[in-house]
Design a protein around this motif. Structure first.
Motif, short mmCIF file in Angstrom:
data_model
loop_
_atom_site.label_atom_id
_atom_site.label_comp_id
_atom_site.label_asym_id
_atom_site.label_seq_id
_atom_site.Cartn_x
_atom_site.Cartn_y
_atom_site.Cartn_z
N LEU A 52 8.66 2.48 4.18
CA LEU A 52 8.49 1.63 5.69
C LEU A 52 7.16 2.03 6.34
CD1 LEU A 52 11.91 2.41 6.89
CD2 LEU A 52 11.36 0.37 5.77
N GLN A 53 6.69 0.89 5.97
CA GLN A 53 5.13 1.09 6.50
C GLN A 53 4.59 -0.06 7.43
OE1 GLN A 53 2.45 2.94 5.70
NE2 GLN A 53 3.79 3.98 3.91
N ALA A 54 5.73 -0.59 8.33
CA ALA A 54 5.39 -1.53 9.07
C ALA A 54 4.37 -0.98 10.20
CB ALA A 54 6.89 -1.77 9.52
N ASN A 55 4.96 -0.05 10.55
CA ASN A 55 4.35 0.99 12.37
C ASN A 55 3.04 1.52 11.58
OD1 ASN A 55 5.73 -0.74 13.97
ND2 ASN A 55 7.69 0.60 13.78
N ALA A 56 2.48 1.71 10.23
CA ALA A 56 2.11 3.15 10.10
C ALA A 56 0.51 3.04 10.16
CB ALA A 56 1.96 2.51 8.27
N ASP A 57 0.10 3.63 10.95
CA ASP A 57 -1.30 4.13 11.55
C ASP A 57 -2.07 4.41 9.86
OD1 ASP A 57 -1.35 6.76 10.90
OD2 ASP A 57 -1.05 7.17 13.43
N SER A 58 -3.85 4.37 10.43
CA SER A 58 -4.52 4.87 9.33
C SER A 58 -4.30 5.90 8.71
CB SER A 58 -6.37 4.36 9.45
OG SER A 58 -5.80 5.28 10.47
N SER A 59 -4.09 6.76 9.45
CA SER A 59 -3.50 7.82 8.90
C SER A 59 -2.24 8.58 7.59
CB SER A 59 -3.66 9.18 10.24
OG SER A 59 -2.58 9.22 11.43
N SER A 60 -1.43 7.77 8.64
CA SER A 60 -0.18 7.88 7.48
C SER A 60 -0.14 7.30 6.07
CB SER A 60 0.50 7.18 8.20
OG SER A 60 1.11 5.94 8.70
N LEU A 61 -1.31 6.05 6.25
CA LEU A 61 -1.53 5.29 4.30
C LEU A 61 -1.84 6.15 3.42
CD1 LEU A 61 -3.12 2.10 6.45
CD2 LEU A 61 -0.90 2.39 4.92
N GLY A 62 -2.82 7.40 4.27
CA GLY A 62 -3.66 8.16 2.81
C GLY A 62 -4.39 7.72 2.64
N SER A 63 -5.29 8.03 1.47
CA SER A 63 -6.40 7.53 0.99
C SER A 63 -6.42 7.41 -0.70
CB SER A 63 -8.03 7.68 1.64
OG SER A 63 -9.18 7.47 0.52
N GLU A 64 -5.91 6.80 -1.84
CA GLU A 64 -5.92 6.50 -2.78
C GLU A 64 -7.27 7.06 -3.34
OE1 GLU A 64 -2.48 3.67 -5.01
OE2 GLU A 64 -4.14 2.94 -2.97
N ALA A 65 -8.58 6.63 -2.55
CA ALA A 65 -10.10 7.20 -2.97
C ALA A 65 -9.80 8.42 -2.82
CB ALA A 65 -10.84 6.35 -2.52
N ASP A 66 -9.74 8.94 -1.93
CA ASP A 66 -9.57 9.86 -1.48
C ASP A 66 -9.28 10.99 -3.18
OD1 ASP A 66 -11.05 9.72 0.60
OD2 ASP A 66 -9.40 10.05 1.42
N SER A 67 -7.91 11.12 -4.31
CA SER A 67 -7.69 11.24 -4.28
C SER A 67 -8.35 11.60 -5.83
CB SER A 67 -6.46 10.89 -5.18
OG SER A 67 -6.63 9.41 -5.63
N GLU A 68 -9.86 10.34 -5.84
CA GLU A 68 -10.23 10.84 -6.86
C GLU A 68 -12.03 11.11 -6.33
OE1 GLU A 68 -10.70 6.87 -8.61
OE2 GLU A 68 -8.90 6.31 -9.07
N LYS A 103 -6.09 -2.71 7.25
CA LYS A 103 -5.85 -1.46 8.18
C LYS A 103 -6.02 -0.67 6.57
CE LYS A 103 -3.97 -0.16 10.93
NZ LYS A 103 -2.91 0.64 12.01
N ILE A 104 -5.17 -1.32 5.50
CA ILE A 104 -4.83 -0.73 4.13
C ILE A 104 -7.13 -0.94 3.61
CG2 ILE A 104 -4.31 -0.96 1.91
CD1 ILE A 104 -1.76 -1.46 2.93
N ILE A 105 -7.19 -2.07 3.34
CA ILE A 105 -8.15 -2.58 3.23
C ILE A 105 -9.48 -1.69 3.66
CG2 ILE A 105 -10.71 -3.95 2.61
CD1 ILE A 105 -7.84 -6.16 2.16
N ASP A 106 -9.62 -1.61 4.32
CA ASP A 106 -11.00 -0.67 5.42
C ASP A 106 -10.51 0.63 5.44
OD1 ASP A 106 -11.87 -3.30 6.61
OD2 ASP A 106 -10.66 -2.98 8.45
N HIS A 107 -9.04 1.61 4.89
CA HIS A 107 -9.67 2.25 4.89
C HIS A 107 -9.64 2.84 3.45
CE1 HIS A 107 -7.64 6.47 6.71
NE2 HIS A 107 -7.16 6.58 4.76
N ARG A 108 -9.35 1.92 2.62
CA ARG A 108 -8.59 2.60 1.26
C ARG A 108 -10.27 2.42 0.75
NH1 ARG A 108 -2.41 2.20 -0.07
NH2 ARG A 108 -2.27 4.28 1.27
N GLN A 109 -10.91 1.14 1.40
CA GLN A 109 -11.93 0.62 0.92
C GLN A 109 -11.79 -0.10 -0.71
OE1 GLN A 109 -14.60 4.06 -0.11
NE2 GLN A 109 -15.13 4.01 2.35
#
Length: 515
Positions: free
Chosen positions: A365-381, A15-21
């Motif tokens: 604590l990210q065990a139950n994190a969904d994509s909305s809570s992961l945020g996007s490091e790419a977006d910050s750029e 999910k991290i890989i997909d969400h943050r590309q």
């Protein structure tokens, strides 16, 4: 040992890989005497190559734990190297070569250089890379210290300085009579069976690892397209970085620390993990959030346990390696994108939190994190916020240069009055020339290569120099000032190190003749 095998963890990382590309991630976990590892995504996107735990990768500053260990091996060998002790002064071990500036730093010790407490500023832009006429190496960096400035008394505060880790490798070479690469191979890599670990990319390629090496990636433009970063040897970064390894190999290194294996004795372990200086002293004395630098490692308290770790980053990559001594548990996290420092930290603490039974007072604590809570490091750029920040910084610096100024004053003196070769003993030469109607300096001979484009602010002497670093998409301004004599420049001051807080002055040694 089931942490990496769970479907929950696999889904979390994917999910991290997909969400943050993110192109790829490799993770290894150490528990007791066992190592488990896995990989996700791609080591290269063209051609497509899977990122596995056996994919060679550049770990950047995570290399420092090995550099400190190499020095620790000399310190522990009293039979062959009795003069090398943590309390020995560097000047006595490297006479004539190691000379600190001024009169107040002659007592810098081995321990001081390995714990970032010498008072020396980073001076990153002073290092000359492979494009320079005379590239830096560990010895030249050591000998150049006398020409640079300190910013604090010795042992007074923590100031991260990559150069001192290169100096440490010169100490190893000078004392042992071996190249640093050969010393690591003989005394660490071979003993720990780290067969896929080398110093510098060329040695990895010579061992036949080149085709498997992970490419580093960064965001090349506003569209956030991936740009591959080429590998190259950087002798000037030896010791501070330049280790090429795999997740499985670096897990062996962490495991050796946990279990005191191979060359890592109890004495060496204790010396490497002893807290030497607090990195950012807290006014409230919050022990839980205090971070200490040891020797090539950092230590902090977390939920009642100690985490020993060191992260690292190179062009296009981020990583961390860590362990919890009380639990005989550790890990390695590699990501081949430069915008993934938060990702690395989240995966690290996800594993730690799982290991300490999902304590609810965990840091992340990210065990139950969904994509909305992961945020996007790419977006910050995306560049919009960065652009606004840079505009505000530009306006602030203009006011510092010329208080009360409303608009930039016109350039009146011809640019030939400034163009020429400039020299500083510590930073070496900079060539300022006229290019497309502005003053310009090509400093791509530096290890951290950059160019400067000068824009006049006021008085024909005060400028903003816009720095464009290699592999960066945005320029940023820094203060610059010329000193004139008879309407011709004789000195150029550049604010190249914010910690120094004053200009680095370059003397104009000859003018450029206009064609």
């Amino acid at each position: 040992m089931d942490l990496l095998r769970s479907s929950e963890f696999s889904a979390y990382v994917k999910k991290i890989i997909d969400h943050r590309q993110i192109p790829g991630i490799a993770v290894a976990v150490i528990q007791g005497n066992g190592i488990t590892s896995t990989g996700f995504g791609k080591a290269r996107v063209n051609p497509l190559i899977d990122f596995t735990p056996d994919t060679p990768f550049s770990v950047g500053s995570a290399s420092k734990s090995l550099t400190a260990a190499a020095v620790a091996l000399l310190v522990s060998d009293n039979e062959n190297y009795p003069q090398v002790q943590y309390g020995a002064t560097m000047a006595s071990l490297l006479p004539d070569d190691f000379v600190m500036p001024g009169k107040d730093h002659g007592d810098v010790t081995v321990e001081d250089i390995l714990s970032h407490r010498t008072g020396m500023a980073a001076h990153e832009y002073s290092l000359l890379g492979s494009k320079a006429g005379h590239p830096d190496d560990a010895r030249s960096i050591t000998r150049n210290l006398r020409n640079l400035s300190t910013v604090a008394p010795n042992r007074h505060e923590y100031i991260y300085c990559n150069m001192m880790y290169s100096v440490a490798t010169y100490l190893v070479e000078h004392i042992s009579g071996m190249s640093f690469s050969d010393f690591l191979d003989k005394h660490l890599f071979q003993l720990l069976k780290m067969d896929s670990t080398t110093l510098q990319p060329s040695r990895a390629q010579a061992k036949g690892l080149g085709a498997r090496m992970a490419a580093g990636y960064l965001r090349a433009n506003a569209h956030r397209e991936l740009q591959e970063v080429p590998y190259s040897d950087r002798p000037e970064s030896q010791g501070a970085g330049q280790i090429i390894t795999t997740a499985n190999d670096y897990a062996k290194w962490v495991k050796a620390m946990i279990n005191r294996e191979g060359p890592i004795t109890e004495e060496i372990y204790q010396s490497l993990t002893k807290a030497r200086i607090e990195q950012d002293p807290s006014e409230v004395g919050d022990l839980e959030h205090s971070l200490y630098y040891c020797l090539g490692w950092q230590a902090q308290k977390y939920c009642g346990y100690t985490i020993v770790s060191h992260d690292g980053g190179d062009y296009g990559s981020q990583c961390d390696h860590f362990f919890i001594p009380e639990l005989k548990f550790g890990g390695v996290v590699f990501c081949n994108a430069d915008y993934t420092n938060t990702t690395v930290s989240q995966i690290k603490y996800h594993l730690v939190d799982q290991m300490i039974s999902g304590r609810q007072n965990g840091k992340i604590l990210q065990a139950n994190a969904d994509s909305s809570s992961l945020g996007s490091e790419a977006d910050s750029e995306s560049g919009s916020e960065d652009g606004q920040d840079e505009l505000e910084l530009e306006q602030e610096l203009r006011q510092e240069l010329c208080p009360g100024i409303k608009t930039r004053q016109p350039q009146v003196l011809p640019l030939s009055s400034y163009a020429g070769q400039y020299w500083n003993p510590g930073y070496k030469g900079i060539k300022v020339e006229s290019k497309q109607g502005v003053l310009f300096a090509d400093c791509t001979d530096r290890s951290l290569s950059f160019t400067l484009t000068f824009r006049h602010v006021c008085n024909q002497t005060k400028y903003l120099a816009f720095m464009s670093e290699n592999f960066e998409t945005n320029d940023f301004p820094l203060k610059a000032e010329f000193v004139l004599e008879n309407n011709n420049s004789i000195l150029l001051g550049l604010l190249l190190d914010h910690r120094v807080g004053e200009y680095i002055w370059f003397e104009r040694v000859n003018a450029l003749v206009k064609d």
